[in-house]
Design an enzyme around this catalytic site. Structure first.
Site, PDB file in Angstrom:
ATOM      1  N   ASP A 119      -0.669  -5.699 -23.269  1.00  0.00           N
ATOM      2  CA  ASP A 119      -0.596  -7.097 -22.830  1.00  0.00           C
ATOM      3  C   ASP A 119      -1.031  -8.001 -23.982  1.00  0.00           C
ATOM      4  OD1 ASP A 119      -0.656  -8.550 -19.748  1.00  0.00           O
ATOM      5  OD2 ASP A 119      -1.430  -9.703 -21.457  1.00  0.00           O
TER       6      ASP A 119
ATOM      7  N   HIS B 221       6.098  -5.411 -12.925  1.00  0.00           N
ATOM      8  CA  HIS B 221       5.258  -4.711 -13.904  1.00  0.00           C
ATOM      9  C   HIS B 221       3.912  -4.404 -13.263  1.00  0.00           C
ATOM     10  CE1 HIS B 221       4.728  -9.052 -14.305  1.00  0.00           C
ATOM     11  NE2 HIS B 221       3.454  -8.780 -14.564  1.00  0.00           N
TER      12      HIS B 221
ATOM     13  N   CYS C 181      15.389 -12.717 -19.494  1.00  0.00           N
ATOM     14  CA  CYS C 181      14.160 -12.180 -18.927  1.00  0.00           C
ATOM     15  C   CYS C 181      13.307 -11.674 -20.085  1.00  0.00           C
ATOM     16  CB  CYS C 181      14.476 -11.052 -17.947  1.00  0.00           C
ATOM     17  SG  CYS C 181      13.020 -10.074 -17.488  1.00  0.00           S
TER      18      CYS C 181
ATOM     19  N   ASN D 122       0.843  -7.985  -9.441  1.00  0.00           N
ATOM     20  CA  ASN D 122       0.902  -9.314  -8.858  1.00  0.00           C
ATOM     21  C   ASN D 122       2.333  -9.536  -8.378  1.00  0.00           C
ATOM     22  OD1 ASN D 122      -1.804  -9.913  -9.626  1.00  0.00           O
ATOM     23  ND2 ASN D 122      -1.124 -10.368 -11.708  1.00  0.00           N
TER      24      ASN D 122
ATOM     25  N   CYS E  38      12.929  -7.825 -20.182  1.00  0.00           N
ATOM     26  CA  CYS E  38      14.188  -7.169 -20.590  1.00  0.00           C
ATOM     27  C   CYS E  38      14.347  -7.283 -22.105  1.00  0.00           C
ATOM     28  CB  CYS E  38      15.386  -7.771 -19.865  1.00  0.00           C
ATOM     29  SG  CYS E  38      15.592  -7.190 -18.164  1.00  0.00           S
TER      30      CYS E  38
ATOM     31  N   HIS F 211      15.912  -3.870 -14.542  1.00  0.00           N
ATOM     32  CA  HIS F 211      15.333  -5.120 -14.048  1.00  0.00           C
ATOM     33  C   HIS F 211      15.249  -5.135 -12.524  1.00  0.00           C
ATOM     34  CE1 HIS F 211      14.228  -9.422 -14.157  1.00  0.00           C
ATOM     35  NE2 HIS F 211      14.725  -9.338 -12.929  1.00  0.00           N
TER      36      HIS F 211
END
Ligand code: AMP
Ligand code: ZN
Length: 113
Positions: free
Chosen positions: A28, A99, A2, A86, A5, A44
């Site tokens: 970002d 997130h 991930c 999202n 992670c 997670h």
């Protein structure tokens, strides 16, 4: 594997903005505004539905709210900002580790609601 992670564990570099025991926050890589920070739970969860069904989900959501407040202070977002999540395929989620985008630093235009 991930991506987020790996970022939390420092295996992939990021620009950290804020961290506590429950969340990791970083810029970002493809910013949509002058301030665009991702708030990511250190545990997670795939998405917000996954948090909702977890026993410790409320703790993590509380930490997310605290981190958003902290980021707004650190980044001088006193005039306002947007928090965006999202969720899933139709929501346009591309990284399947939940997130929250904190976007601001400019008068934000285009709203869908
Ligand atoms: P979403 O489309 O809501 O799943 O958001 C994923 C976000 O992760 C996008 O805004 C990407 O620009 C951002 N992103 C992808 N890879 C990285 C990275 N290595 N470091 C920072 N942000 C990233
Ligand atoms: Zn993850």
């Amino acid at each position: 594997m991930c991506l987020f992670c790996d970022i939390i564990e420092g295996k992939i570099p990021s620009t950290k903005v804020y961290e506590d025991d429950k969340v990791f926050c970083f810029n970002d890589i493809n910013p949509a505004a002058p301030v665009h920070v991702l708030v990511v739970p250190k545990k997670h969860f795939d998405d917000i539905r996954d948090i909702a069904s977890a026993e410790d989900g409320a703790e993590y959501l509380g930490a997310v709210a605290g981190a958003v407040d902290k980021i707004a202070e650190l980044k001088g977002l006193g005039k306002g900002f947007r928090v965006i999540n999202n969720c899933g395929e139709d929501g346009g989620q591309t990284v399947m580790h939940v997130h929250f985008h904190v976007v601001g630093g400019v008068k934000l235009g285009e709203k869908i609601l």
